[in-house]
Write a protein that holds these residues in place. Structure first.
Motif, short mmCIF file in Angstrom:
data_model
loop_
_atom_site.label_atom_id
_atom_site.label_comp_id
_atom_site.label_asym_id
_atom_site.label_seq_id
_atom_site.Cartn_x
_atom_site.Cartn_y
_atom_site.Cartn_z
N HIS A 110 36.39 52.58 35.99
CA HIS A 110 37.08 52.26 37.24
C HIS A 110 37.35 50.75 37.25
O HIS A 110 36.45 49.95 36.95
N HIS A 111 38.59 50.35 37.58
CA HIS A 111 38.95 48.93 37.50
C HIS A 111 37.97 48.04 38.29
O HIS A 111 37.58 46.96 37.83
N THR A 112 37.58 48.49 39.48
CA THR A 112 36.68 47.65 40.30
C THR A 112 35.28 47.57 39.70
O THR A 112 34.62 46.53 39.82
N GLY A 114 34.82 47.31 36.65
CA GLY A 114 35.04 46.22 35.69
C GLY A 114 34.82 44.86 36.36
O GLY A 114 34.03 44.05 35.88
N HIS A 115 35.46 44.64 37.52
CA HIS A 115 35.25 43.36 38.23
C HIS A 115 33.78 43.18 38.58
O HIS A 115 33.24 42.09 38.46
N LEU A 116 33.13 44.25 39.04
CA LEU A 116 31.71 44.16 39.41
C LEU A 116 30.85 43.74 38.22
O LEU A 116 29.77 43.17 38.39
N VAL A 137 36.80 40.48 45.36
CA VAL A 137 38.02 40.08 46.07
C VAL A 137 39.18 39.89 45.10
O VAL A 137 39.11 39.07 44.19
N SER A 138 40.23 40.68 45.30
CA SER A 138 41.38 40.56 44.39
C SER A 138 42.66 40.84 45.17
O SER A 138 42.66 40.88 46.40
N GLY A 139 43.74 41.11 44.41
CA GLY A 139 45.00 41.42 45.07
C GLY A 139 45.01 42.84 45.62
O GLY A 139 45.84 43.19 46.45
N THR A 305 40.29 36.93 36.86
CA THR A 305 41.49 37.77 36.97
C THR A 305 41.36 38.91 35.96
O THR A 305 40.43 38.96 35.17
N ASP A 306 42.32 39.84 36.00
CA ASP A 306 42.19 41.05 35.19
C ASP A 306 42.06 40.74 33.70
O ASP A 306 42.85 39.98 33.14
N ASN A 307 41.05 41.34 33.08
CA ASN A 307 40.78 41.10 31.66
C ASN A 307 40.00 42.27 31.09
O ASN A 307 39.34 43.02 31.82
#
Ligand code: KG4
Ligand code: ZN
Length: 352
Positions: A110-112, A114-116, A137-139, A305-307
Motif C-alpha cells: 500500500h502506497h501509504t 511505504g511512506h510510513l 502528509v502528502s498530496g 516524496t514518492d520513491n
C-alpha cells in the motif's frame, strides 16, 4: 534480504534495491513533474505513457547502481495502490512480468505503508522506535497514526477534506507559483513574515484529531480578493502571503500532533513522513512545539516524496512481520484503505 522496490503511483517512476529494509543500495527516481509545472497537477494519461517508456531503464539503472542482478534478489515489492490507475498498472504489470521471468515472488505494498516506512531507509545506525506517532502528509492524504510495529497501528485522525499537500498545491496555483506547490511556497516564504496575514484556525473547538484544510484554501482566495492582490503579486506581498499561509497549514498539523501526544503519553517518537515532510518549516515548527519527544523524518529529502526505497522497506517489514504476504494474490487499485491492512485487531473497537 535484498528487495527490489518499484513505485509508479503518480507522475514518478522509481526503482530501488534495499537490504533488510534499511540499507539503500540504489534509489532511482525519474520524475515527470517538470512537465506539469505550469498546470495545477498531473495529466494522468500523459504520466502513464511516459512511465511505460522509462520503467525498464529505471529498474535497469537501479540494479546496476546497486551492483546486483535479478539472481541476487529475494523479492519484488511494488506499489499496488492507491494512486493513478494507469500509472499503478505500469508498475504492477512490470513487477508481474519480472516475477515470471526471474521466478521472484511479489510483495504488494500500500502506497501509504511505504511512506510510513520511509524513516527507516538510511537509518541503520539508529533505527526509529515504537510506539510512534506518525504524521503522514502528502498530496493525497493527511493522517495521524499510532503505530505499535511496522505493519500494525491505528488511525487516530485524518483529513475531512483536502490533503495538506493539495492545499499547498492549490494555494501555489492561486499565487501564480508552479506545481508542486509545497517547495514553491517554501522558497518565496523564506523572506516573508508569518504573521503578516491572519488565517482562521481549522476545526476550532473540535476535540478530534482530524484535519481540515479546505477552509484555509478558501481563506487564501478571499484574502487575495479583499487585499486586491492579483497575479503576478509584488515580491513583498507574495513573500508575506506565502509565509502566513505556510504557517497556518503547518500550525494546524502541529496542533493535532500536540493534542495526540497529550492523549498518548506512551509515544516514544514522532515520525513525520510523506511529501510535505520535506518542509523545513514544518520540521522546525514541530521540533519547537513538541519539546521532549524526539521528532524524526526521512534520512534524505528523496525519501520524503514518492520513491521506491520506502516501498522496498515496507516490503521487507511486511515479509518479516507477515510472511504470508509473500506471493499473495493482489489487485491493482486506484483507491485502497490502509486501515484494513494495519489495524491492531484488539484496538479496533472505538478507533476510526
Ligand atoms: O508524497 P508525495 O511525493 O506524493 C503523494 O503521494 O501525494 O507528496 C507530494 C506533495 C505535493 O503536494 C507537494 O506540494 C508536497 O508534497 N511537498 C511539499 C514540499 N515538498 C513537496 N510541501 C511542503 N513543503 C515542501 N518542501
Ligand atoms: Zn506519496
Amino acid at each position: 534480504m535484498l528487495i527490489l522496490g518499484i513505485e509508479t503511483s503518480c507522475d514518478e517512476t522509481s526503482a530501488a534495491v534495499v537490504r533488510d529494509g534499511v540499507t539503500v543500495l540504489s534509489n532511482v527516481v525519474s520524475s515527470a513533474s517538470a512537465r506539469y509545472e505550469a498546470l495545477a497537477g498531473v495529466i494522468p494519461e500523459d504520466a502513464a505513457r511516459r512511465q511505460i517508456e522509462c520503467v525498464i531503464p529505471v529498474i535497469d539503472t537501479a540494479l546496476r547502481e546497486a551492483k546486483v542482478t535479478a539472481a541476487d534478489l529475494h523479492a519484488i515489492a511494488v506499489t499496488s495502490g492507491p494512486g493513478l490507475l494507469g500509472s499503478l498498472l505500469v508498475g504492477t504489470v512490470t513487477a508481474r512480468m519480472l516475477s515470471a521471468a526471474f521466478r521472484l515472488p511479489i510483495v504488494p505494498v500500500h502506497h501509504t505503508l511505504g511512506h510510513l516506512s520511509s524513516v527507516w531507509p538510511g537509518n541503520a545506525a539508529k533505527p526509529p522506535l515504537f510506539p510512534s506517532l506518525t504524521l503522514s502528509v502528502s498530496g493525497g492524504h493527511s493522517d495521524v497514526w499510532l503505530r505499535t510495529s511496522h505493519t500494525r497501528g491505528r488511525l487516530l485522525g485524518r483529513t475531512r477534506d483536502d490533503a495538506v499537500g493539495e492545499a499547498f498545491d492549490k494555494g501555489a496555483s492561486m499565487l501564480g507559483l508552479p506545481y508542486p506547490g509545497g517547495p514553491a511556497i517554501a522558497k518565496v516564504a523564506e523572506t516573508g513574515r508569518i504573521d503578516a496575514y491572519a488565517f482562521p484556525v481549522p476545526l476550532k473547538g473540535d476535540d478530534s484529531l482530524d484535519f481540515s484544510f479546505s477552509g484555509l484554501k478558501t481563506a487564501l482566495r478571499y484574502l487575495l480578493r479583499d487585499e486586491k492582490l492579483t497575479v503576478p503579486l509584488a515580491e513583498r506581498a507574495l513573500a508575506d502571503v506565502a509565509a502566513s499561509y505556510q504557517h497556518a497549514l503547518c500550525s494546524h498539523l502541529a496542533d493535532r500532533v500536540e493534542l495526540a501526544l497529550a492523549r498518548h503519553p506512551e509515544i516514544a517518537e514522532v515520525h513525520l513522513v510523506g511529501g510535505v515532510s520535506a518542509s523545513t518549516y514544518l520540521r522546525s515548527l514541530l521540533t519547537q512545539r513538541i519539546g521532549d519527544v524526539p521528532v524524526r523524518w526521512p534520512a534524505s529529502f528523496g525519501y520524503c516524496t514518492d520513491n521506491a526505497a520506502m516501498i522496498a522497506a515496507a516490503g521487507h517489514f511486511l515479509l518479516t512481520e507477515r510472511p504470508e504476504e509473500l506471493g499473495r494474490k493482489f489487485e491493482t487499485a486506484a483507491t485502497a484503505s490502509l486501515s484494513g491492512v494495519v489495524n491492531d485487531p484488539e484496538e479496533t473497537a472505538g478507533s476510526r
